[in-house]
Design a protein around this motif. Structure first.
Motif, PDB file in Angstrom:
ATOM      1  N   VAL A  71      -4.461  -0.759  -2.808  1.00 29.53           N
ATOM      2  CA  VAL A  71      -4.631  -1.893  -3.409  1.00 29.53           C
ATOM      3  C   VAL A  71      -2.976  -2.466  -3.604  1.00 29.53           C
ATOM      4  O   VAL A  71      -2.574  -3.332  -3.222  1.00 29.53           O
ATOM      5  CB  VAL A  71      -5.156  -2.051  -4.587  1.00 29.53           C
ATOM      6  CG1 VAL A  71      -4.746  -3.370  -5.498  1.00 29.53           C
ATOM      7  CG2 VAL A  71      -6.749  -1.905  -4.693  1.00 29.53           C
ATOM      8  N   LEU A  72      -2.203  -1.311  -3.588  1.00 25.91           N
ATOM      9  CA  LEU A  72      -0.619  -1.565  -3.660  1.00 25.91           C
ATOM     10  C   LEU A  72       0.072  -1.845  -2.508  1.00 25.91           C
ATOM     11  O   LEU A  72       0.941  -2.474  -2.334  1.00 25.91           O
ATOM     12  CB  LEU A  72      -0.061  -0.344  -4.421  1.00 25.91           C
ATOM     13  CG  LEU A  72      -0.583   0.267  -5.931  1.00 25.91           C
ATOM     14  CD1 LEU A  72       0.136   1.592  -6.341  1.00 25.91           C
ATOM     15  CD2 LEU A  72      -0.440  -1.038  -6.768  1.00 25.91           C
ATOM     16  N   VAL A  73      -0.404  -1.178  -1.421  1.00 27.42           N
ATOM     17  CA  VAL A  73      -0.206  -1.444   0.139  1.00 27.42           C
ATOM     18  C   VAL A  73      -0.384  -3.098  -0.010  1.00 27.42           C
ATOM     19  O   VAL A  73       0.383  -3.642   0.819  1.00 27.42           O
ATOM     20  CB  VAL A  73      -0.877  -0.781   0.938  1.00 27.42           C
ATOM     21  CG1 VAL A  73      -0.270  -1.252   2.427  1.00 27.42           C
ATOM     22  CG2 VAL A  73      -0.449   0.859   0.657  1.00 27.42           C
ATOM     23  N   ILE A  74      -1.769  -3.580  -0.234  1.00 29.98           N
ATOM     24  CA  ILE A  74      -2.065  -4.982   0.143  1.00 29.98           C
ATOM     25  C   ILE A  74      -1.081  -5.873  -0.751  1.00 29.98           C
ATOM     26  O   ILE A  74      -0.437  -6.723  -0.250  1.00 29.98           O
ATOM     27  CB  ILE A  74      -3.354  -5.266  -0.340  1.00 29.98           C
ATOM     28  CG1 ILE A  74      -4.524  -4.600   0.656  1.00 29.98           C
ATOM     29  CG2 ILE A  74      -3.440  -6.726  -0.412  1.00 29.98           C
ATOM     30  CD1 ILE A  74      -5.778  -4.400   0.210  1.00 29.98           C
ATOM     31  N   GLN A  75      -0.799  -5.612  -1.782  1.00 36.60           N
ATOM     32  CA  GLN A  75       0.289  -6.337  -2.658  1.00 36.60           C
ATOM     33  C   GLN A  75       1.619  -6.175  -2.075  1.00 36.60           C
ATOM     34  O   GLN A  75       2.422  -7.322  -2.029  1.00 36.60           O
ATOM     35  CB  GLN A  75       0.488  -5.801  -4.137  1.00 36.60           C
ATOM     36  CG  GLN A  75      -0.651  -6.023  -5.031  1.00 36.60           C
ATOM     37  CD  GLN A  75      -0.553  -5.670  -6.490  1.00 36.60           C
ATOM     38  OE1 GLN A  75      -0.458  -4.470  -6.734  1.00 36.60           O
ATOM     39  NE2 GLN A  75      -0.210  -6.737  -7.245  1.00 36.60           N
ATOM     40  N   LEU A  76       2.169  -5.184  -1.647  1.00 40.83           N
ATOM     41  CA  LEU A  76       3.434  -5.015  -0.867  1.00 40.83           C
ATOM     42  C   LEU A  76       3.520  -6.065   0.077  1.00 40.83           C
ATOM     43  O   LEU A  76       4.587  -6.660   0.513  1.00 40.83           O
ATOM     44  CB  LEU A  76       3.818  -3.736  -0.557  1.00 40.83           C
ATOM     45  CG  LEU A  76       4.863  -3.398   0.049  1.00 40.83           C
ATOM     46  CD1 LEU A  76       6.160  -3.475  -0.637  1.00 40.83           C
ATOM     47  CD2 LEU A  76       4.810  -1.869   0.680  1.00 40.83           C
ATOM     48  N   ILE A  77       2.220  -6.066   0.841  1.00 41.77           N
ATOM     49  CA  ILE A  77       2.251  -6.755   2.237  1.00 41.77           C
ATOM     50  C   ILE A  77       2.440  -8.112   2.058  1.00 41.77           C
ATOM     51  O   ILE A  77       3.475  -9.036   2.361  1.00 41.77           O
ATOM     52  CB  ILE A  77       1.161  -6.577   3.015  1.00 41.77           C
ATOM     53  CG1 ILE A  77       1.257  -5.078   3.758  1.00 41.77           C
ATOM     54  CG2 ILE A  77       1.065  -7.585   4.436  1.00 41.77           C
ATOM     55  CD1 ILE A  77      -0.047  -4.405   4.289  1.00 41.77           C
ATOM     56  N   TYR A  78       1.424  -8.722   0.888  1.00 42.00           N
ATOM     57  CA  TYR A  78       1.385 -10.069   0.710  1.00 42.00           C
ATOM     58  C   TYR A  78       2.500 -10.551  -0.098  1.00 42.00           C
ATOM     59  O   TYR A  78       3.154 -11.622   0.201  1.00 42.00           O
ATOM     60  CB  TYR A  78       0.128 -10.566   0.029  1.00 42.00           C
ATOM     61  CG  TYR A  78      -0.084 -10.614  -1.104  1.00 42.00           C
ATOM     62  CD1 TYR A  78       0.567 -11.759  -2.172  1.00 42.00           C
ATOM     63  CD2 TYR A  78      -0.696  -9.700  -2.126  1.00 42.00           C
ATOM     64  CE1 TYR A  78       0.409 -11.777  -3.474  1.00 42.00           C
ATOM     65  CE2 TYR A  78      -0.817  -9.763  -3.518  1.00 42.00           C
ATOM     66  CZ  TYR A  78      -0.233 -10.751  -4.215  1.00 42.00           C
ATOM     67  OH  TYR A  78      -0.512 -10.754  -5.421  1.00 42.00           O
ATOM     68  N   LYS A  79       2.949  -9.741  -1.107  1.00 40.57           N
ATOM     69  CA  LYS A  79       4.336 -10.333  -1.697  1.00 40.57           C
ATOM     70  C   LYS A  79       5.380 -10.443  -0.967  1.00 40.57           C
ATOM     71  O   LYS A  79       6.234 -11.238  -0.927  1.00 40.57           O
ATOM     72  CB  LYS A  79       4.503  -9.652  -3.020  1.00 40.57           C
ATOM     73  CG  LYS A  79       3.516  -9.668  -4.052  1.00 40.57           C
ATOM     74  CD  LYS A  79       3.484  -8.753  -5.341  1.00 40.57           C
ATOM     75  CE  LYS A  79       2.394  -8.999  -6.037  1.00 40.57           C
ATOM     76  NZ  LYS A  79       2.581  -8.720  -7.625  1.00 40.57           N
ATOM     77  N   GLY A  80       5.671  -9.390   0.132  1.00 39.45           N
ATOM     78  CA  GLY A  80       6.828  -9.218   0.756  1.00 39.45           C
ATOM     79  C   GLY A  80       6.727 -10.550   1.787  1.00 39.45           C
ATOM     80  O   GLY A  80       7.814 -11.078   2.125  1.00 39.45           O
ATOM     81  N   LEU A  81       5.468 -10.787   2.416  1.00 38.24           N
ATOM     82  CA  LEU A  81       5.436 -11.889   3.381  1.00 38.24           C
ATOM     83  C   LEU A  81       5.828 -13.159   2.581  1.00 38.24           C
ATOM     84  O   LEU A  81       6.460 -14.121   3.293  1.00 38.24           O
ATOM     85  CB  LEU A  81       4.038 -12.035   3.972  1.00 38.24           C
ATOM     86  CG  LEU A  81       3.762 -11.015   5.014  1.00 38.24           C
ATOM     87  CD1 LEU A  81       2.195 -11.091   5.250  1.00 38.24           C
ATOM     88  CD2 LEU A  81       4.591 -11.265   6.338  1.00 38.24           C
TER      89      LEU A  81
END
Length: 123
Positions: A71-81
């Protein structure tokens, strides 16, 4: 392991409260969460649903951090994008965007790579 639990607990409170606000009162969320950068719409409710989902999964993550660390990886991706594709161009052109959200996302994107158990995820 403790840092992971702290991140999940923060997710529960921050994503949960923002998600409830966006779902229950898009007008209030447009002002409070999105700094009036975006008009209230059904899109606010969609974002609210995503954040509530993250908060709910984070409850499980607080008890089993390694299992739910993706879930943290998903957050990292969408927030970074979002930072790269929305906030940065808006900042450069002085187009309105939620600055407080951008700051919070930037902190999260900076911290998460050090917290995510990469070796375990890709073992």
């Amino acid at each position: 392991m403790t840092a992971l639990r702290i991140i999940f607990i923060l997710n529960i409170f921050v994503a949960g409260s923002v998600g409830v606000s966006a779902l229950s009162s898009p007008k209030s969320a447009a002002l409070r969460v999105f700094s009036n950068a975006y008009p209230p719409s059904e899109l606010s409710r969609l974002v609210g649903a995503l954040w509530i989902a993250i908060a709910l999964v984070s409850i499980a993550g607080a008890f089993r951090p390694m299992t739910f660390s993706t879930v943290l990886v998903i957050q990292l991706i969408y927030k970074g994008l979002w930072l790269i594709l929305v906030a940065l161009p808006a900042f450069n052109t002085e187009y309105p965007y939620p600055r407080a959200m951008a700051i919070f996302f930037a902190i999260w994107v900076f911290v998460l790579p050090f917290i995510i158990p990469w070796k375990t995820l890709f073992a």
